[in-house]
Design a protein around this motif. Sequence first.
Motif: not given
Length: 235
Positions: A194-215
Amino acid sequence: MSTVLVVDDEPPILRTMAINLRARGYGVQLAVSGTQALSLAARHHPDAVILDLGLPDIDGAEVIRGLRGWTNVPIIVLSARTAEQQKVAALDAGANDYVTKPFGMDELMARLRVVLRAPAGGEESAVVHTPDFTIDLGNRLVRRDGRDVRLTATEWQVVEILVRNPGRLITQRQLLEQVWGLTDTKTNYVRVLMVAIRRKLEPDPAHPRYFLTEPRSGLRFLPDGSAAPAPAGAE
């Protein structure tokens, strides 16, 4: 040609099913365990599944629930379990039909034709648009800012499962079973991917808007990207 995934731990039944299905023009995939079945289904997307409930690793009902977490593929249960409660439990988990062993091959093939003819219902759009990227599920393409985004085969599998289930919580266990064929959740596979996916797709990988984690629960894909983002944490 429709492809059928047959899941059973009895080799004679697998051989018989494979011979009869191929003779009728179907493509065939075979699995001897629930974990293998989930992995094959995620990789190859069969048109129907014929599933025994008594599997050596995980119960067939868990396989049904795992599949229903991301796909509407028709599922026919083929089982020696005859108790009404067990049949109801399998149907409630998401099976389309239930055939009791021993069975007649002609009847089973007729039921297979019925579920394959039935409209799937609720199918997702072939192209998913978000404010920041577009995912073409049919052609397995991702575009962002007018450019193609290259995903690895494993990244695509995870993205596809999430995108095909917008807004639905997909657990880490489901992803591990369907993508890696694992049942042990004590791994960091999902987190790293998910770190790799967010780097490729999220505008701000550190604060995802699309691929969200629910702890301690799982992951959720939000196509509009409008929810308050959660920090990227443990998946």
